[in-house]
Design a protein around this motif. Structure first.
Motif, short mmCIF file in Angstrom:
data_model
loop_
_atom_site.label_atom_id
_atom_site.label_comp_id
_atom_site.label_asym_id
_atom_site.label_seq_id
_atom_site.Cartn_x
_atom_site.Cartn_y
_atom_site.Cartn_z
N TRP A 49 0.83 -1.20 0.00
CA TRP A 49 0.00 0.00 0.00
C TRP A 49 0.87 1.25 0.00
N VAL A 104 0.25 5.43 0.76
CA VAL A 104 -0.58 6.58 1.15
C VAL A 104 0.23 7.83 0.85
N SER A 151 -1.90 -0.60 -3.84
CA SER A 151 -3.07 0.24 -3.58
C SER A 151 -2.57 1.64 -3.26
N ASP A 154 -3.76 5.53 -1.88
CA ASP A 154 -4.68 6.48 -1.28
C ASP A 154 -4.01 7.84 -1.27
N LEU A 186 -4.55 11.46 0.58
CA LEU A 186 -5.34 12.09 1.63
C LEU A 186 -4.74 13.43 2.05
N ARG A 210 -9.05 11.09 9.50
CA ARG A 210 -9.25 10.28 8.29
C ARG A 210 -7.95 9.57 7.90
N LEU A 211 -6.82 10.28 8.00
CA LEU A 211 -5.53 9.67 7.71
C LEU A 211 -5.21 8.59 8.73
N ARG A 255 -7.33 5.47 8.03
CA ARG A 255 -6.87 4.72 6.84
C ARG A 255 -5.57 3.97 7.13
N GLN A 283 -6.43 0.95 9.13
CA GLN A 283 -7.03 -0.08 8.26
C GLN A 283 -5.95 -0.81 7.48
N LEU A 284 -5.05 -0.06 6.89
CA LEU A 284 -4.00 -0.68 6.07
C LEU A 284 -3.05 -1.53 6.89
#
Length: 163
Positions: free
Chosen positions: A76, A78, A123, A125, A127, A151-152, A155, A158-159
Motif C-alpha cells: 500500500w 498513502v 493500492s 490512497d 489524503l 481520516r488519515l 486509513r 485499516q491498512l
C-alpha cells in the motif's frame, strides 16, 4: 522525504521490505531547504518546490516498484498531502494533482509506478492533512483539520490491520 540517505532507503525497501509507504508531499508549499553548507533563509518558488517533490518521488517510486514486484502480497501507498490549511479552498485540486490518472506530472510518475509494480499489487490512497492550531491564520477550522488527520489515522490503521 522521511529517509535522508539512500542506505536507509535500501534497508527499508530491500533488506527488510515494508508492507506500505507513507509518502508526504505539500503541493509545493513545503518550507524550502537550504543547500548544504549555506546559511540564511532558503528561497524557492512553488514551481521549484513541486519540481523538488517530483524528483524526490522519482527516487522513492523506483524503490517501491522494485520492492512490490518481489512481494507476493499487495503493497500500500498513502500519499499525505500536507499543509492543507494553506489552501483550504483548493484541497480537492491538490488531491487530484497527486491522484493516479489525473494527468499531472506527479500522477504520470505514479501511473508509471503502478504499471511497473502491477496495479493490483499496489493500492494508492491520496489524503489531505494538516496540523492543528500552530497559531496560523487560516480559514480551515481546527475541527476540519482534526477531521483530516482522523481520516488519515483511520486509513493507516485499516491498512496496518488494526481496524
Amino acid at each position: 522525504m522521511l529517509f535522508r540517505s539512500l542506505g536507509a532507503l535500501d534497508e527499508v525497501f530491500h533488506d527488510e521490505p515494508v508492507d506500505g509507504v507513507l509518502h508526504v508531499v505539500a503541493w509545493g508549499h513545503a518550507t524550502p531547504r537550504r543547500t548544504g553548507g549555506t546559511t540564511g533563509a532558503a528561497a524557492a518558488t512553488r514551481d521549484e518546490q513541486l519540481a523538488a517533490e517530483l524528483e524526490d518521488w522519482s527516487i522513492t517510486a523506483h524503490r517501491i516498484a522494485s520492492m512490490a514486484v518481489r512481494r507476493d502480497r499487495p503493497t500500500w501507498l498513502v500519499i499525505a498531502v500536507t499543509k492543507a490549511d494553506l489552501y483550504p479552498d483548493e484541497v480537492d485540486e491538490a488531491v487530484r494533482y497527486y491522484s493516479p490518472g489525473s494527468g499531472s506530472p506527479f500522477a504520470d510518475k505514479l501511473d508509471e509506478l503502478r504499471a511497473l509494480a502491477g496495479g493490483a499489487k499496489l493500492s494508492v490512497d491520496v489524503l489531505p492533512v494538516c496540523s492543528q492550531g500552530a497559531g496560523r491564520r487560516t480559514s480551515m477550522t481546527d475541527k476540519d483539520s482534526a477531521a483530516l488527520l482522523a481520516r488519515l489515522e483511520l486509513r493507516m490503521a485499516q491498512l496496518c490491520g488494526h481496524v
